[in-house]
Every structure is written in structure tokens, then in C-alpha cells.
Scaffold this motif. Structure first.
Motif, PDB file in Angstrom:
ATOM      1  N   ARG A  66      50.901  35.539  37.148  1.00 40.68           N
ATOM      2  CA  ARG A  66      50.593  36.648  36.338  1.00 40.68           C
ATOM      3  C   ARG A  66      48.961  36.937  36.399  1.00 40.68           C
ATOM      4  NH1 ARG A  66      54.319  35.219  31.001  1.00 40.68           N
ATOM      5  NH2 ARG A  66      56.040  36.253  31.915  1.00 40.68           N
ATOM      6  N   LYS A  67      48.453  36.151  36.396  1.00 41.84           N
ATOM      7  CA  LYS A  67      46.766  36.380  36.444  1.00 41.84           C
ATOM      8  C   LYS A  67      46.514  36.849  37.811  1.00 41.84           C
ATOM      9  CE  LYS A  67      42.370  34.271  35.735  1.00 41.84           C
ATOM     10  NZ  LYS A  67      41.494  33.308  35.569  1.00 41.84           N
ATOM     11  N   CYS A  68      47.049  36.358  38.945  1.00 41.54           N
ATOM     12  CA  CYS A  68      46.764  36.552  40.316  1.00 41.54           C
ATOM     13  C   CYS A  68      47.160  37.929  40.614  1.00 41.54           C
ATOM     14  CB  CYS A  68      47.566  35.645  41.240  1.00 41.54           C
ATOM     15  SG  CYS A  68      47.473  35.900  42.830  1.00 41.54           S
ATOM     16  N   LEU A  69      48.431  38.323  40.380  1.00 44.43           N
ATOM     17  CA  LEU A  69      48.986  39.485  40.549  1.00 44.43           C
ATOM     18  C   LEU A  69      48.267  40.979  39.949  1.00 44.43           C
ATOM     19  CD1 LEU A  69      52.670  39.043  40.166  1.00 44.43           C
ATOM     20  CD2 LEU A  69      51.384  39.617  42.337  1.00 44.43           C
ATOM     21  N   GLU A  70      47.486  40.525  38.616  1.00 45.58           N
ATOM     22  CA  GLU A  70      46.606  41.589  38.100  1.00 45.58           C
ATOM     23  C   GLU A  70      45.323  41.768  39.177  1.00 45.58           C
ATOM     24  OE1 GLU A  70      45.454  40.036  34.327  1.00 45.58           O
ATOM     25  OE2 GLU A  70      47.572  40.203  33.587  1.00 45.58           O
ATOM     26  N   ASN A  71      44.908  40.844  39.589  1.00 45.53           N
ATOM     27  CA  ASN A  71      43.491  40.760  40.163  1.00 45.53           C
ATOM     28  C   ASN A  71      43.685  41.068  41.671  1.00 45.53           C
ATOM     29  OD1 ASN A  71      42.110  40.075  37.867  1.00 45.53           O
ATOM     30  ND2 ASN A  71      42.805  38.252  38.113  1.00 45.53           N
ATOM     31  N   LEU A  72      44.733  41.123  42.349  1.00 45.96           N
ATOM     32  CA  LEU A  72      44.963  41.394  43.821  1.00 45.96           C
ATOM     33  C   LEU A  72      45.022  42.873  43.974  1.00 45.96           C
ATOM     34  CD1 LEU A  72      47.708  38.877  44.715  1.00 45.96           C
ATOM     35  CD2 LEU A  72      45.210  38.776  45.381  1.00 45.96           C
ATOM     36  N   LYS A  73      44.334  43.270  45.253  1.00 42.52           N
ATOM     37  CA  LYS A  73      44.402  44.562  45.742  1.00 42.52           C
ATOM     38  C   LYS A  73      45.061  44.792  46.760  1.00 42.52           C
ATOM     39  CE  LYS A  73      41.128  48.274  46.965  1.00 42.52           C
ATOM     40  NZ  LYS A  73      41.281  48.546  48.528  1.00 42.52           N
ATOM     41  N   ILE A  74      46.189  45.675  46.879  1.00 44.29           N
ATOM     42  CA  ILE A  74      47.109  45.529  47.891  1.00 44.29           C
ATOM     43  C   ILE A  74      46.375  46.544  48.931  1.00 44.29           C
ATOM     44  CG2 ILE A  74      49.207  46.645  49.021  1.00 44.29           C
ATOM     45  CD1 ILE A  74      50.192  46.092  45.877  1.00 44.29           C
ATOM     46  N   VAL A  75      46.346  46.026  50.253  1.00 41.36           N
ATOM     47  CA  VAL A  75      45.631  46.773  51.360  1.00 41.36           C
ATOM     48  C   VAL A  75      46.880  47.237  52.116  1.00 41.36           C
ATOM     49  CG1 VAL A  75      44.267  46.562  53.241  1.00 41.36           C
ATOM     50  CG2 VAL A  75      43.572  45.114  51.295  1.00 41.36           C
ATOM     51  N   GLU A  76      46.839  48.738  52.484  1.00 37.83           N
ATOM     52  CA  GLU A  76      47.822  49.231  53.190  1.00 37.83           C
ATOM     53  C   GLU A  76      47.363  49.785  54.411  1.00 37.83           C
ATOM     54  OE1 GLU A  76      50.954  50.249  51.844  1.00 37.83           O
ATOM     55  OE2 GLU A  76      50.604  49.875  49.841  1.00 37.83           O
TER      56      GLU A  76
END
Length: 163
Positions: A66-76
Motif C-alpha cells: 500500500r505504501k509502495c504503490l502510493e509513492n511509485l511513479k509509472i514510467v510510460e
């Protein structure tokens, strides 16, 4: 400190893992703990102890995800990346001894359970960034500098080769 980047596929995989843990596995383990606890003496109840431990593991992983998914930035992927090594690229490299490696450069949270993924924070990935086919990259290793030559760069998921 590690880079908080992730591919769309990696993000989807982590989200699916969180969903599976929270909606499926945790309720099943909770039922087992309640059933084992109803049997009485918990000190010698292996079912209770094992499932209680598993519940703690699930809860720890759920908190992390949960914490990780909040802070990750998806790179397209962007078309202008073609021909150069950037985040998400599949790269094949070769050294002077003729050894070849093929891997994808991804975020830290994607490398586990994958032998063909390396972290963007690794010395190899850092040395390859912005390079093109036929360029050489010097990678600092514990035994010294190793030179790798870039054979190919691709942003598509490779198909399994039959051989």
C-alpha cells in the motif's frame, strides 16, 4: 536511496498481488486462525501458530505494498526513446569473451523472482542509460571495470524463442 520508478506492467503486478493478499489469502488465513484458536490451548497448536505467523507476514506485505504503490511513479514508453537505452528497455549486451546477457531495466520492486530484470539503480543499468546499439558501456564491478557492447535495444516484451 532507490529510485521510485516502475513500469505499467510492474505496477499492475503489485496491485494484483495486493488484491490477492487482501481479498483472498488474508480472509482464508483469518478463518484458519479463528478455527485453530477455538480448539483451546494455543501454545501447542501448530495450526494456530503457523497461521498466526502467516497472517503477520500477509499484513506486513499488505502495508508495504500500500505504501509502495502510493509513492511509485509509472514510467510510460515514449516513441522518442527508440534506439537508446532508457527505463523499461530490453537490452542485449556482449563482452569481449563473447558472453551475452539479455535483460530489462526496471524499478527495484520489479526485479524479484525475475532473472531477466535488473534494477535501474544497478551499476549495469546506470552504465547503459542513453547508450545506443554498438556503443560500449564500462561497468564498475568488484573485480574492476568490465566493458559491455550493446547488441540490441527493444521496448517490446520479447516472445519466447523456440529452439
Amino acid at each position: 536511496m532507490r529510485t521510485q520508478l516502475i513500469t505499467q506492467q510492474g505496477y499492475n503486478d503489485l496491485k494484483q498481488e495486493l488484491d490477492e493478499l487482501w481479498r483472498t489469502e488474508r480472509p482464508e488465513v483469518t478463518k484458519k486462525v479463528a478455527w485453530a484458536a477455538s480448539l483451546g490451548d494455543r501454545s501447542e497448536n501448530a495450526d494456530y501458530q503457523y497461521n498466526k505467523k502467516r497472517l503477520r507476514e500477509i499484513d506486513r506485505r499488505v502495508r508495504y505494498l500500500r505504501k509502495c504503490l502510493e509513492n511509485l511513479k509509472i514510467v510510460e514508453y515514449r516513441p522518442e526513446q527508440n534506439g537508446k537505452v532508457f527505463f523499461g528497455a530490453w537490452v542485449e549486451v556482449e563482452n569481449d569473451a563473447g558472453e551475452t546477457l539479455k535483460f530489462r531495466i526496471v524499478g527495484y520492486d520489479e526485479i524479484f523472482d525475475r532473472k531477466d530484470y535488473i534494477s535501474i539503480d544497478s551499476p549495469m543499468a546506470r552504465a547503459l542509460l542513453k547508450k545506443q546499439v554498438d556503443d560500449e558501456a564500462e561497468v564498475q564491478t568488484p573485480s574492476g571495470i568490465v566493458v559491455w557492447y550493446i547488441n540490441s535495444i527493444n521496448y517490446e516484451t520479447p516472445t519466447t524463442e523456440s529452439g
